[in-house]
Design an enzyme around this catalytic site. Sequence first.
Site, PDB file in Angstrom:
ATOM      1  N   ASP A 355      47.049  53.843  44.233  1.00  0.00           N
ATOM      2  CA  ASP A 355      46.356  52.589  43.924  1.00  0.00           C
ATOM      3  C   ASP A 355      45.479  52.155  45.100  1.00  0.00           C
ATOM      4  OD1 ASP A 355      46.168  49.585  42.987  1.00  0.00           O
ATOM      5  OD2 ASP A 355      47.160  50.612  41.336  1.00  0.00           O
ATOM      6  N   ASP A 356      45.180  50.904  45.157  1.00  0.00           N
ATOM      7  CA  ASP A 356      44.254  50.317  46.126  1.00  0.00           C
ATOM      8  C   ASP A 356      44.634  50.674  47.573  1.00  0.00           C
ATOM      9  OD1 ASP A 356      42.403  48.718  47.318  1.00  0.00           O
ATOM     10  OD2 ASP A 356      43.048  46.854  46.359  1.00  0.00           O
ATOM     11  N   ARG A 432      38.711  36.720  46.162  1.00  0.00           N
ATOM     12  CA  ARG A 432      39.448  37.862  46.711  1.00  0.00           C
ATOM     13  C   ARG A 432      38.574  38.606  47.736  1.00  0.00           C
ATOM     14  NH1 ARG A 432      42.307  43.360  44.631  1.00  0.00           N
ATOM     15  NH2 ARG A 432      44.315  42.939  45.509  1.00  0.00           N
ATOM     16  N   LYS A 465      42.355  54.719  37.429  1.00  0.00           N
ATOM     17  CA  LYS A 465      42.598  53.311  37.074  1.00  0.00           C
ATOM     18  C   LYS A 465      41.346  52.549  37.471  1.00  0.00           C
ATOM     19  CE  LYS A 465      45.787  49.498  38.181  1.00  0.00           C
ATOM     20  NZ  LYS A 465      46.996  49.160  38.960  1.00  0.00           N
ATOM     21  N   TRP A 466      40.621  52.026  36.476  1.00  0.00           N
ATOM     22  CA  TRP A 466      39.338  51.342  36.708  1.00  0.00           C
ATOM     23  C   TRP A 466      39.625  49.843  36.737  1.00  0.00           C
ATOM     24  CZ3 TRP A 466      34.135  53.574  36.300  1.00  0.00           C
ATOM     25  CH2 TRP A 466      33.105  52.622  36.316  1.00  0.00           C
ATOM     26  N   ASP A 467      39.701  49.300  37.941  1.00  0.00           N
ATOM     27  CA  ASP A 467      40.096  47.897  38.110  1.00  0.00           C
ATOM     28  C   ASP A 467      38.858  47.006  38.229  1.00  0.00           C
ATOM     29  OD1 ASP A 467      41.729  45.728  38.505  1.00  0.00           O
ATOM     30  OD2 ASP A 467      42.649  46.433  40.367  1.00  0.00           O
ATOM     31  N   ASN A 469      38.291  42.795  39.580  1.00  0.00           N
ATOM     32  CA  ASN A 469      39.053  41.617  39.981  1.00  0.00           C
ATOM     33  C   ASN A 469      38.238  40.368  40.302  1.00  0.00           C
ATOM     34  OD1 ASN A 469      41.921  42.513  40.042  1.00  0.00           O
ATOM     35  ND2 ASN A 469      41.051  44.084  41.354  1.00  0.00           N
ATOM     36  N   CYS A 515      41.642  48.046  33.735  1.00  0.00           N
ATOM     37  CA  CYS A 515      42.473  47.034  34.389  1.00  0.00           C
ATOM     38  C   CYS A 515      41.530  45.942  34.869  1.00  0.00           C
ATOM     39  CB  CYS A 515      43.207  47.674  35.572  1.00  0.00           C
ATOM     40  SG  CYS A 515      44.157  46.509  36.570  1.00  0.00           S
ATOM     41  N   ASP A 537      49.548  42.255  35.243  1.00  0.00           N
ATOM     42  CA  ASP A 537      50.153  42.450  36.564  1.00  0.00           C
ATOM     43  C   ASP A 537      51.549  41.862  36.612  1.00  0.00           C
ATOM     44  OD1 ASP A 537      48.423  44.000  37.902  1.00  0.00           O
ATOM     45  OD2 ASP A 537      47.442  42.404  39.029  1.00  0.00           O
TER      46      ASP A 537
HETATM   47  C1  DGJ Z   1      44.762  44.282  40.564  1.00  0.00           C
HETATM   48  C2  DGJ Z   1      45.511  45.181  39.624  1.00  0.00           C
HETATM   49  O1  DGJ Z   1      45.797  44.502  38.438  1.00  0.00           O
HETATM   50  C3  DGJ Z   1      46.759  45.696  40.289  1.00  0.00           C
HETATM   51  O2  DGJ Z   1      47.502  46.478  39.392  1.00  0.00           O
HETATM   52  C4  DGJ Z   1      46.400  46.471  41.513  1.00  0.00           C
HETATM   53  O3  DGJ Z   1      45.701  47.632  41.162  1.00  0.00           O
HETATM   54  C5  DGJ Z   1      45.560  45.594  42.437  1.00  0.00           C
HETATM   55  N1  DGJ Z   1      44.429  45.014  41.759  1.00  0.00           N
HETATM   56  C6  DGJ Z   1      45.068  46.376  43.620  1.00  0.00           C
HETATM   57  O4  DGJ Z   1      44.239  45.637  44.405  1.00  0.00           O
END
Ligand code: DGJ
Length: 719
Positions: A355-356, A432, A465-467, A469, A515, A537
Amino acid sequence: MPIYYHKQDNIFHIQSKGMSYIIKVLDGFPVHLYWGKRLEDQSNFSYLIDPMRSETIDRLPQEYPQYGSGDFRHPAYQVQLKDGSRITELIYKGYRIFQGKPSLEGLPSTYVEDKQEAQTIQLELLDEYSGLFVVLYYTVYEDENVVTRSARLINNGNGDVQILRALSASLDFHDPDYEMIYLSGASRRERHIQRKAIAPGSVSIESRRGNASSHHLNPFFAMVRPHTTEDYGDAFGFSLIYSGSFRAEIEVDPFFTTRASIGINPFDFSWLLHKGESFQTPEVVMVYSSEGIGDMSRTYHRLYRNRLCRGVHKDNERPILVNNWEATYFDFDEDKILSIAKTGKELGLELLVLDDGWFGERNDDTSSLGDWFENKVKLPNGLKHLAKQVNEQGLQFGLWFEPEMISPNSELYRKHPDWCIHVPGRRRTEFRNQLVLDYSRQDVRDYIFTSLANIFKTVPISYVKWDMNRNLMEVGSADHPVTQQQEIGHRYILGLYDLLEKITNTFPHILFEGCAGGGGRFDPGMLHYMPQIWASDNTDAVERLKIQYGTSIVYPVSTMGSHVSAVPNHQVNRITPLKTRGDVAMSGNFGYELDLTLFTPEEKEIVKNQVELYKEIRLLVQSGEMYRLKSPFEGNETAWMFVSNDQKEAIVFYSKVLAEANLLPKDRLKLKGLKPSLIYQVDGINNDYLGDQLLYAGLPIPQLKGDFQSMMFCLKSLS
Ligand code: DGJ
């Protein structure tokens, strides 16, 4: 599945297996006559329009209503002409009926694999004064009670036209006796079910976030009769295939006609349509059921699983994964990841997702988005080396990206400060610690494609995993003229779809999981490119009951990412049994999101069994018919089940949140979807029952001791 045209009365009858949708052209307007249970075709449908309704346009039930000549309800579209006026009158000009279903230019949509699966009608309308030509599309599927709708606005006039509003569909029901169901929530509390009566006046749900359909309100609503339940009664669903700002509205007018509409949010939207250009609205998928909310959901599930999702992974069993986010957050190195992979292999897992935090100088969320190359401190041997090592352990390798974002503290931002969404001279609000890349720009998308493609070509990656935020703020694009700044939200989404189309076509072997801070963009638009989405999450098993139950109102479980996490849970601090965490997560695309190396030997045994069980049942979970049995929104118990297409196998999930003292066992759990005449062996109870017993008398549930308990029952037909 024919679409009939009755020339004498100018009536179109769109008919499926169990549904009819009828339109009449009256005084030049396409007027809505009926949507509901299937009617045999005949030619005397004209009586369905009450003469009092046709006296004035303000009472007329319409298919794509306009503003400006006497209908004072909310319109489906509005344009501004060269002379400043906002009045148009779309008059019916003709129609075309054809086999199959056209795709929508630049937009995701449901599709057919064979032309015989569906039939489409297009109604053509023209405003003579301005030359605005509008085509309304309706597609009906042979085997499902579904009508899809969209509209295309074409400027056939001499000057520019400014579109102020262009919804995908509007529909006037003849009475107000409905309740509205919709899905609302927040980050870590996504898609909770709301149901309320409608009344004179308007009620709306919307996203104004620009680049997301949102955690807060999903682009879906249903109208149901007050007596409609999970299994009985009329349900009319509207689900928009779009991932940006949307608006849905239900308005009950003074004559108790109920206008329902959905489409791109007109708020902060306009679109300049030059002479000869056209604008395509997103598609809305309208499902009718005469057998309650459950049947409506199963129709959405089948359609979205089979004719919205695409690619090689659509029908494949999805890998059981371990994701390191809740295990390590940003604090990991190669050894740590490899130790998780090693334990994962021991436990039977199939995919490790990093992940990140693996790129740039990313050690927390203050930097590096946009710098898609490995962090040399954490991964001194490089990403490729790590991926190969993970492969050697026997697991596939997956990687997290947030490709739509840019950190002000990044090499990319220092090089291209104008590549983010911004308004010159104004503050660039950070959320963020990040800004949003301007996906309305081709050069930005090209850059991101190349950065990702370089990794995909050199590192053995099986999953991404294409996030995403952050939502749009200070919306503006340096790449577009002043007159088109209100197009940026929609152009962003079109740009996103364009990039996703290219990237998923170029790397078809990669399984993409969407995501957005959990489930902030859990919508049909994203599912066209990615067959699964991280549902939330919030990984607490109890919280997940509502999230997954609510999500299933529209979305099949094959689209829901669902993981076992550590206790006390990181979001709510609750301690739930490992069994319950496993049972809940197994009703989705299963995985673990914790440090596997910290499991005790006893826990490892439980996990091994969970993994083994999921491998046996996952095809059924991912492609069976889902029946909801008990709602977590209504009580202490939750239950649902999955039934194989031949009805010979089923999995029942049951959970009770709080233990209760001195209570006789409640009613047995009445199952659904089974064949009454088949004998089923019920695993976990060690008993055989006839289907009719399980359906009508119910499955006896053993008393569960302690809070947060759950059970799974596997049913197999012996005959
Ligand atoms: C938000 C995602 O929903 C989480 O699962 C995780 O990937 C974090 N970002 C990582 O910064």
